[in-house]
Write a protein that holds these residues in place. Structure first.
Motif, PDB file in Angstrom:
ATOM      1  N   PHE A  49      15.930  47.670  32.260  1.00  0.00           N
ATOM      2  CA  PHE A  49      15.073  46.889  33.152  1.00  0.00           C
ATOM      3  C   PHE A  49      15.623  46.971  34.571  1.00  0.00           C
ATOM      4  O   PHE A  49      16.807  46.728  34.803  1.00  0.00           O
ATOM      5  CB  PHE A  49      15.011  45.421  32.705  1.00  0.00           C
ATOM      6  N   THR A  50      14.768  47.326  35.508  1.00  0.00           N
ATOM      7  CA  THR A  50      15.145  47.364  36.918  1.00  0.00           C
ATOM      8  C   THR A  50      14.630  46.092  37.577  1.00  0.00           C
ATOM      9  O   THR A  50      13.429  45.825  37.520  1.00  0.00           O
ATOM     10  CB  THR A  50      14.527  48.591  37.627  1.00  0.00           C
ATOM     11  N   PRO A  51      15.506  45.295  38.173  1.00  0.00           N
ATOM     12  CA  PRO A  51      15.039  44.087  38.856  1.00  0.00           C
ATOM     13  C   PRO A  51      14.023  44.450  39.944  1.00  0.00           C
ATOM     14  O   PRO A  51      14.116  45.494  40.585  1.00  0.00           O
ATOM     15  CB  PRO A  51      16.310  43.492  39.473  1.00  0.00           C
ATOM     16  N   ASP A  78       9.935  38.455  37.093  1.00  0.00           N
ATOM     17  CA  ASP A  78       9.187  39.372  37.960  1.00  0.00           C
ATOM     18  C   ASP A  78       9.013  40.743  37.313  1.00  0.00           C
ATOM     19  O   ASP A  78       9.418  41.777  37.845  1.00  0.00           O
ATOM     20  CB  ASP A  78       9.864  39.502  39.331  1.00  0.00           C
ATOM     21  N   VAL A  79       8.361  40.732  36.157  1.00  0.00           N
ATOM     22  CA  VAL A  79       8.156  41.951  35.369  1.00  0.00           C
ATOM     23  C   VAL A  79       6.823  42.590  35.768  1.00  0.00           C
ATOM     24  O   VAL A  79       5.763  41.956  35.663  1.00  0.00           O
ATOM     25  CB  VAL A  79       8.170  41.635  33.858  1.00  0.00           C
ATOM     26  N   PRO A  84       5.540  45.403  28.269  1.00  0.00           N
ATOM     27  CA  PRO A  84       6.806  44.766  28.678  1.00  0.00           C
ATOM     28  C   PRO A  84       7.970  45.706  28.376  1.00  0.00           C
ATOM     29  O   PRO A  84       7.942  46.452  27.393  1.00  0.00           O
ATOM     30  CB  PRO A  84       6.872  43.508  27.811  1.00  0.00           C
ATOM     31  N   PRO A  85       8.977  45.719  29.234  1.00  0.00           N
ATOM     32  CA  PRO A  85      10.104  46.633  29.019  1.00  0.00           C
ATOM     33  C   PRO A  85      10.843  46.315  27.719  1.00  0.00           C
ATOM     34  O   PRO A  85      10.991  45.153  27.353  1.00  0.00           O
ATOM     35  CB  PRO A  85      11.003  46.391  30.234  1.00  0.00           C
ATOM     36  N   SER A  86      11.268  47.383  27.035  1.00  0.00           N
ATOM     37  CA  SER A  86      11.982  47.182  25.769  1.00  0.00           C
ATOM     38  C   SER A  86      13.418  47.686  25.859  1.00  0.00           C
ATOM     39  O   SER A  86      14.183  47.518  24.928  1.00  0.00           O
ATOM     40  CB  SER A  86      11.243  47.902  24.634  1.00  0.00           C
ATOM     41  N   GLY A  87      13.754  48.321  26.940  1.00  0.00           N
ATOM     42  CA  GLY A  87      15.108  48.848  27.085  1.00  0.00           C
ATOM     43  C   GLY A  87      15.657  48.489  28.448  1.00  0.00           C
ATOM     44  O   GLY A  87      15.810  47.326  28.783  1.00  0.00           O
ATOM     45  N   LYS A 115       4.440  39.541  35.990  1.00  0.00           N
ATOM     46  CA  LYS A 115       4.565  38.291  35.253  1.00  0.00           C
ATOM     47  C   LYS A 115       5.834  37.625  35.773  1.00  0.00           C
ATOM     48  O   LYS A 115       6.891  38.255  35.803  1.00  0.00           O
ATOM     49  CB  LYS A 115       4.692  38.550  33.754  1.00  0.00           C
ATOM     50  N   PRO A 116       5.730  36.375  36.218  1.00  0.00           N
ATOM     51  CA  PRO A 116       6.929  35.709  36.742  1.00  0.00           C
ATOM     52  C   PRO A 116       8.059  35.653  35.714  1.00  0.00           C
ATOM     53  O   PRO A 116       9.227  35.802  36.068  1.00  0.00           O
ATOM     54  CB  PRO A 116       6.440  34.320  37.120  1.00  0.00           C
ATOM     55  N   VAL A 117       7.685  35.432  34.428  1.00  0.00           N
ATOM     56  CA  VAL A 117       8.697  35.368  33.359  1.00  0.00           C
ATOM     57  C   VAL A 117       8.157  36.115  32.150  1.00  0.00           C
ATOM     58  O   VAL A 117       7.019  35.917  31.728  1.00  0.00           O
ATOM     59  CB  VAL A 117       9.011  33.898  32.973  1.00  0.00           C
ATOM     60  N   GLU A 118       8.991  36.977  31.586  1.00  0.00           N
ATOM     61  CA  GLU A 118       8.678  37.715  30.351  1.00  0.00           C
ATOM     62  C   GLU A 118       9.939  37.682  29.511  1.00  0.00           C
ATOM     63  O   GLU A 118      10.883  38.427  29.780  1.00  0.00           O
ATOM     64  CB  GLU A 118       8.252  39.145  30.679  1.00  0.00           C
TER      65      GLU A 118
END
Length: 136
Positions: free
Chosen positions: A54-56, A21-22, A49-52, A13-16
């Motif tokens: 986050f790795t770019p 870039d998720v 979606p990440p909740s903690g 997803k481009p934005v989350e």
């Protein structure tokens, strides 16, 4: 036997929220080889979606994404067993096709060499004739 896991594609997803870039889905493949035999299994794994932490995206590693897959339902042991069984079934087939017992098997065809030695034709380029033209 060699077993190799690879990630073939990531859907993002481009934005989350505030993240960019998720990764939401990973397409994976498990390949196995032994001598001339091979087996494969592939699939997709989706992620929440990440909740903690986050790795770019540029910092992700294949090992990290495979770890997410194993943690989200991809049964590594069962899939490797499946790939191993595919290879073992090629080495020792559990089912084979036999010729029908009532159909006679034709005898093998014997290839007989020629009685005289065959000469290889020699190709000769045509000779060009050059004629001097009279001076004008």
């Amino acid at each position: 036997m060699t077993i190799l896991w690879i990630i073939e594609r990531l859907l993002c997803k481009p934005v989350e929220g505030s993240l960019t870039d998720v990764v939401i889905t990973a397409d994976w493949r498990c390949n196995g080889t032994q001598d001339q035999y091979s087996g494969t299994c592939y699939g997709s794994c989706s992620f929440q979606p990440p909740s903690g932490e986050f790795t770019p995206y540029p910092d992700l590693t294949q090992e990290q994404v495979l770890g997410w897959c194993y943690a989200n339902g991809v049964d590594k042991t069962a899939i490797e067993a499946n790939v191993t069984q595919q290879i073992n079934d090629q080495i020792n087939p559990p089912v084979v096709t036999l010729p029908l017992p009532w159909v006679p098997v034709p005898p093998p065809v014997e290839v007989v060499p020629p009685l005289i030695e065959q000469a290889v034709p020699v190709l000769v380029a045509p000779v060009e004739t050059v004629v001097d033209a009279p001076a004008a």
